[in-house]
Scaffold this active site. Structure first.
Site, short mmCIF file in Angstrom:
data_model
loop_
_atom_site.label_atom_id
_atom_site.label_comp_id
_atom_site.label_asym_id
_atom_site.label_seq_id
_atom_site.Cartn_x
_atom_site.Cartn_y
_atom_site.Cartn_z
CG ASP A 13 -1.85 -1.22 1.22
OD1 ASP A 13 -2.23 -1.67 0.12
OD2 ASP A 13 -2.15 -1.72 2.31
CE LYS A 16 2.32 -2.60 -4.28
NZ LYS A 16 2.01 -2.22 -2.89
N GLY A 40 -4.71 -4.52 -3.50
CA GLY A 40 -5.69 -3.47 -3.75
C GLY A 40 -4.93 -2.26 -4.27
CG HIS A 41 -2.40 -2.51 -6.90
ND1 HIS A 41 -1.60 -3.21 -7.76
CD2 HIS A 41 -2.00 -2.86 -5.66
CE1 HIS A 41 -0.75 -3.95 -7.07
NE2 HIS A 41 -0.99 -3.77 -5.79
CD GLN A 229 0.69 -9.02 -2.38
OE1 GLN A 229 1.37 -9.68 -3.13
NE2 GLN A 229 -0.58 -8.77 -2.64
P1 GDP Z 1 -0.73 0.18 -3.59
O1 GDP Z 1 -1.33 -1.09 -3.07
O2 GDP Z 1 0.72 0.29 -3.28
O3 GDP Z 1 -1.02 0.41 -5.04
O4 GDP Z 1 -1.43 1.35 -2.77
P2 GDP Z 1 -3.00 1.48 -2.43
O5 GDP Z 1 -3.69 1.95 -3.64
O6 GDP Z 1 -3.51 0.28 -1.74
O7 GDP Z 1 -2.94 2.59 -1.29
C1 GDP Z 1 -2.42 3.85 -1.52
C2 GDP Z 1 -3.54 4.87 -1.22
O8 GDP Z 1 -2.98 6.15 -1.13
C3 GDP Z 1 -4.57 4.96 -2.32
O9 GDP Z 1 -5.81 5.31 -1.76
C4 GDP Z 1 -4.05 6.09 -3.21
O10 GDP Z 1 -5.07 6.75 -3.93
C5 GDP Z 1 -3.46 7.01 -2.18
N1 GDP Z 1 -2.29 7.79 -2.60
C6 GDP Z 1 -1.27 7.44 -3.43
N2 GDP Z 1 -0.34 8.41 -3.47
C7 GDP Z 1 -0.79 9.40 -2.64
C8 GDP Z 1 -0.24 10.66 -2.22
O11 GDP Z 1 0.84 11.07 -2.61
N3 GDP Z 1 -0.99 11.38 -1.33
C9 GDP Z 1 -2.18 10.96 -0.85
N4 GDP Z 1 -2.83 11.73 0.01
N5 GDP Z 1 -2.72 9.78 -1.23
C10 GDP Z 1 -2.02 9.00 -2.08
P1 IMO Z 2 -0.98 -4.33 -2.09
O1 IMO Z 2 -0.55 -4.91 -3.42
C1 IMO Z 2 -0.96 -4.67 2.24
C2 IMO Z 2 -1.00 -8.74 3.87
C3 IMO Z 2 -2.22 -9.21 4.63
C4 IMO Z 2 -1.58 -10.17 5.62
C5 IMO Z 2 -0.47 -10.81 4.80
C6 IMO Z 2 -0.82 -12.16 4.22
O2 IMO Z 2 -2.27 -3.60 -2.16
O3 IMO Z 2 0.13 -3.55 -1.49
P2 IMO Z 2 -2.42 -12.91 2.21
O4 IMO Z 2 -3.88 -12.69 1.99
O5 IMO Z 2 -1.54 -12.36 1.15
O6 IMO Z 2 -2.09 -14.34 2.52
O7 IMO Z 2 -2.10 -12.09 3.59
O8 IMO Z 2 -0.19 -9.91 3.74
N1 IMO Z 2 -1.26 -8.25 2.51
C7 IMO Z 2 -1.20 -6.96 2.16
N2 IMO Z 2 -0.98 -5.85 2.92
N3 IMO Z 2 -1.11 -4.56 0.91
C8 IMO Z 2 -1.30 -5.67 0.14
O9 IMO Z 2 -1.31 -5.61 -1.21
C9 IMO Z 2 -1.39 -6.92 0.77
N4 IMO Z 2 -1.60 -8.18 0.33
C10 IMO Z 2 -1.50 -8.98 1.39
O10 IMO Z 2 -2.87 -8.13 5.27
O11 IMO Z 2 -0.97 -9.44 6.65
MG MG Z 3 -2.87 -1.71 -1.77
#
Ligand code: GDP
Ligand code: IMO
Ligand code: MG
Length: 433
Positions: A13, A16, A40-41, A229
């Site tokens: 999170d 990416k 979750g991207h 991840q």
């Molecule tokens: P990922 O799994 O690495 O792709 O990240 P996620 O999408 O799960 O979580 C990142 C969250 O932060 C999302 O809700 C993005 O929209 C948000 N986000 C990404 N970059 C920024 C930033 O620079 N500032 C803020 N406030 N939100 C951001």
């Molecule tokens: P993105 O791509 C954050 C965490 C779960 C748990 C551990 C194992 O959005 O960054 P699993 O279901 O993979 O067997 O769970 O990994 N986890 C993540 N945490 N971002 C993710 O993906 C994750 N995918 C799995 O919360 O701790």
């Molecule tokens: Mg994510």
């Protein structure tokens, strides 16, 4: 742009997907290579918000091709639900989205096994996403998995499915025959009927994607690999056993996409300017006080897949240095700097104290990491909104100092960009690729 591979430098999170979306303009093909619908991207672009789980984030950019590689564990139902959402949002899919025939299927019994395994762990629960990831990779490695390509021949799929579903039902019962998990989704006839329909829809997506990528590169097309991840959820290098079941580090891109190391190009570490973690496991810089709550609320730190609140803490340079070592980062992308806007003081973990000794190096021994005490340096906050800044020179000094400090602590790796908001346009580009 050279090819590039985007890797989370922390526990996932990091943002990416935002960086993938930003870089997709300069790429031709975006490739997921590991993980599954646990990811979750989130992409915010052109006034729209997309949340992807299996579909590569590049699909938000018209004309770009997206590939789900062999290293992904593939939940066909989740994938088709995502495809339906994209179609409803008028995103053109045809000819732009391919799935490796060698990716392994995640089936309903994997999810039931995931739930039962978590239940069995008691106090040592990992806090998985419940998406069947661990059991699907277990089947792959124990050589009883089912390839996406097996769906091409219905009888092949059927034989393997019945064998595995029966075995899972047996494993999901106590010696007295009591169920260990909800079995309602494991009814053989129902699943078979459902997958017969799914198969029809899926067939056009299935491809030898490694061959496709090889030819694409030979034709001069640029590849962008999308990690899921983060480094510390890597099954080898992460905070085991509180990890996911795949190699989230850069080497996973070669095996999980079927490309040679030269195709990786730049290794881009996505670094959140503080730290978050979803699920259980040690977290040295975790904040359970008001600042932790502030980071969660301001950064909207709730899981994009499960909605769980993310644990929040200060930036940990010991971890990110280790991530740089493991992934050979050639660029860093710093994200969510705007989330720190209101803080009077910002702390950075520069080293750990373990058993009374100071160390700069991340400890691979799980117990050492569990008891590591962060040693902090403190910096003044900037106390103003930076989300409209478009150049480094527009940032307040305190913010550029913070960026400089992170870079210095992380081997002076060039900074590709600084993200100051969720939207594609909230990006300050610093170094090229
Ligand atoms: P990922 O799994 O690495 O792709 O990240 P996620 O999408 O799960 O979580 C990142 C969250 O932060 C999302 O809700 C993005 O929209 C948000 N986000 C990404 N970059 C920024 C930033 O620079 N500032 C803020 N406030 N939100 C951001
Ligand atoms: P993105 O791509 C954050 C965490 C779960 C748990 C551990 C194992 O959005 O960054 P699993 O279901 O993979 O067997 O769970 O990994 N986890 C993540 N945490 N971002 C993710 O993906 C994750 N995918 C799995 O919360 O701790
Ligand atoms: Mg994510």
């Amino acid at each position: 742009m050279a090819n590039a591979t985007v890797i989370g430098a922390q526990w996932g999170d990091e943002g990416k997907a935002k960086v993938i979306d930003y870089l997709t303009e300069r790429a031709d093909v975006v490739v997921r290579f590991q993980g599954g619908s646990n990811a979750g991207h989130t992409v915010n672009a052109n006034g729209r918000k997309y949340v992807f789980h299996l579909v590569p984030s590049g699909i938000a950019s018209p004309g770009k091709v997206c590939v789900v590689g062999n290293g992904v564990v593939f939940d066909a139902e989740a994938f088709l639900a995502e495809v339906d959402e994209l179609i409803a949002a008028d995103v053109l899919i045809e000819g732009r989205l391919f799935v490796s025939d060698l990716a392994h299927l995640v089936l309903p019994y994997h999810k039931a096994l995931d739930t039962a395994a978590e239940f069995g762990r008691g106090a040592l629960k990992i806090g998985t996403t419940g998406r069947g990831i661990g059991p699907a990779y277990t089947d792959k490695v124990s050589r009883s998995g089912i390839h996406v390509g097996d769906l091409r021949d219905w009888n092949v799929f059927l034989k393997k499915f019945i064998r595995n579903n029966d075995a899972a039902i047996e494993r999901l019962k106590t010696p007295d025959g009591e169920p260990l998990a909800d079995m309602s989704n494991l009814d053989e006839d129902k699943v078979i009927t459902h997958y017969h329909k799914i198969r029809e829809r899926l067939l056009p997506f299935i491809k030898d994607t490694a061959c496709y990528l090889f030819n694409a590169e030979r034709d001069g097309r640029r590849l962008l690999f999308e990690g899921a991840q983060g480094t510390f959820l890597d099954v080898d290098h992460g905070t085991y056993p509180f990890v996911t079941s795949s190699n989230t580090t850069v080497g996973g891109a070669c095996s999980g996409a079927g490309v040679g190391p030269k195709s990786i190009g730049h290794s881009v570490g996505i670094v959140k300017t503080y730290t978050t973690r979803v699920g259980n496991g040690p977290f040295p810089t975790e904040l359970t006080d008001d600042i932790g709550f502030h980071l969660r609320a301001t950064g909207n730190e709730f899981g994009s897949t499960t909605g769980r609140p993310r644990r929040c803490g200060w930036f940990d340079s010991v971890m990110v240095r280790k991530a740089a070592q493991l992934n050979g980062f050639t660029r860093l992308a710093l994200t969510k700097l705007d989330v720190l806007n209101d803080l009077d003081e910002i702390k950075i973990c520069v080293a750990y104290e373990i058993e009374g000794k100071r160390t700069d190096q991340y400890p691979t021994n799980a117990r050492d990491f569990e008891y590591a005490k962060p040693i902090y340096e403190s910096m003044p906050g900037w106390k103003q909104d930076i989300s409209k800044c478009k150049k480094l020179s527009e940032l307040p000094d305190a913010a550029t100092n913070y960026i400089g400090k992170i870079q210095k602590l992380c081997y002076d790796i060039p900074i590709l960009l600084v993200s100051v908001g969720p939207d594609r346009s909230d990006t300050i580009e610093v170094a090229g690729l």
